[in-house]
Design a protein around this motif. Structure first.
Motif, short mmCIF file in Angstrom:
data_model
loop_
_atom_site.label_atom_id
_atom_site.label_comp_id
_atom_site.label_asym_id
_atom_site.label_seq_id
_atom_site.Cartn_x
_atom_site.Cartn_y
_atom_site.Cartn_z
N UNK A 286 0.84 -1.20 0.00
CA UNK A 286 0.00 0.00 0.00
C UNK A 286 0.87 1.26 0.00
N UNK A 287 1.95 1.23 0.78
CA UNK A 287 2.86 2.38 0.81
C UNK A 287 3.40 2.67 -0.58
N UNK A 288 3.71 1.62 -1.30
CA UNK A 288 4.25 1.79 -2.65
C UNK A 288 3.21 2.47 -3.55
N UNK B 165 -7.00 0.81 -0.99
CA UNK B 165 -7.30 -0.26 -0.04
C UNK B 165 -8.47 0.20 0.84
N UNK B 166 -9.42 -0.71 1.09
CA UNK B 166 -10.56 -0.36 1.94
C UNK B 166 -11.63 0.42 1.20
N UNK C 186 -16.70 -2.40 -3.87
CA UNK C 186 -15.46 -2.54 -4.64
C UNK C 186 -15.67 -2.11 -6.09
N UNK C 187 -16.81 -2.51 -6.65
CA UNK C 187 -17.13 -2.09 -8.02
C UNK C 187 -17.20 -0.57 -8.10
N UNK C 188 -17.79 0.03 -7.07
CA UNK C 188 -17.91 1.48 -7.04
C UNK C 188 -16.53 2.14 -6.96
N UNK C 189 -15.65 1.58 -6.14
CA UNK C 189 -14.31 2.15 -6.01
C UNK C 189 -13.57 2.08 -7.36
N UNK C 190 -13.74 0.97 -8.07
CA UNK C 190 -13.10 0.84 -9.38
C UNK C 190 -13.77 1.79 -10.38
N UNK D 35 -9.84 -7.87 -4.10
CA UNK D 35 -10.58 -9.09 -3.75
C UNK D 35 -10.83 -9.24 -2.25
N UNK D 36 -10.28 -8.31 -1.45
CA UNK D 36 -10.30 -8.50 0.00
C UNK D 36 -11.72 -8.64 0.56
#
Ligand code: ATP
Ligand code: MG
Length: 240
Positions: free
Chosen positions: A46-48, A88-89, A147-151, A168-169
């Motif tokens: 995540x930092x990357x 993430x999240x 997740x779909x919304x975030x994408x 996929x989390x």
């Protein structure tokens, strides 16, 4: 001379106070490529991504976009160049409607109303469930729909490269399959992906190339197919 990669990360180091999360990370993504970054919890994935998208400032190293140094570009400028991040999240705005969340992703193109309308329609075509729920507040969506919304929100920026952190989390296998299928479709249209995943098996099957991060260092890299059969990867990440 060969063309510069779309994204080139050189000797990237990230610190949080006294903790060094990344040590001299080198990686690149070519236009149209799917690259995955795998590694255990806390490895620095995540930092990357956050350093690449300009959300945190690296302690050292450089990030180039099609040959251009991004040091002086803030996060919004990077989105405008074609670098979008699905974090993430998921980070959807729970109180806002699905459609307002999506529109937020088109903010960098706000002068281009017709273009944003078209991107919105394309997002709904990609994820019809979002269209059915467009007036619903995002907080009431299922995990998979969020997740779909975030994408979908990241796609509103019309990126050339999409950074995806753990899509996929916590999702059921069928939903994961659907999301991975859409990633394949976006890539077929020319979008590059840098995918961070706990599910190394799925990620290595989707990607062309991969990097393995351990304690903030790249310890292995190569063709995804080859890493899928590498004994070190199999033992550490594929539960073999
Ligand atoms: N804001 C922060 N402040 C202090 N330390 C942090 C911060 N964010 C991350 N770290 C530390 O940096 C290291 C790398 O964290 P990072 O979130 O990048 O790992 P990750 O590979 O994404 O892990 P995960 O798989 O659990 O998401 C960890 O040791 C973490 O505790
Ligand atoms: Mg992470």
């Amino acid at each position: 001379m060969t063309e510069a990669p779309l994204l080139q990360v050189k000797d990237l180091s990230v610190h949080y106070g006294g903790i060094q999360a990344l040590h001299d990370v080198n990686l690149h993504v070519n236009a149209g490529e799917i690259v995955t970054l795998i590694g255990a919890n806390g490895a620095g994935k995540t930092s990357c991504l956050r350093a690449i998208s300009g959300l945190i400032r690296p302690a050292a190293g450089s990030i180039h976009w099609a040959g251009q140094d991004l040091r002086k570009c803030d996060a919004a400028a990077r989105v405008r160049l074609g670098l979008a991040h699905s974090p993430e999240g998921r980070m959807v705005l729970a109180q806002q409607s699905v459609e307002d969340n999506l529109k937020l992703g088109g903010f960098v193109h706000r002068a281009d109303k017709a273009g944003n309308q078209q991107s919105l329609e394309e997002g709904y075509q990609l994820f019809p469930r979002l269209k059915e729920r467009r007036q619903q507040s995002a907080g009431t969506l299922s995990g998979g729909e969020q997740q779909m919304l975030a994408i979908g929100r990241a796609l509103m920026a019309r990126p050339k490269l999409l950074l995806l952190d753990e899509p996929s989390l916590g999702l059921a296998p069928l939903v994961v399959a659907e999301i991975f299928d859409r990633m394949r479709g976006m890539n077929a249209k020319g979008m590059a992906l840098l995918l961070v995943e706990q599910n190394a098996q799925l990620a290595l099957r989707l990607a062309q190339r991969a990097y393995v991060l351990e304690s903030g260092r790249v310890v292995l890299e190569g063709r995804a197919q080859e890493l899928l059969h590498d004994s070190r990867v199999r033992t550490a990440y594929l539960g073999a």
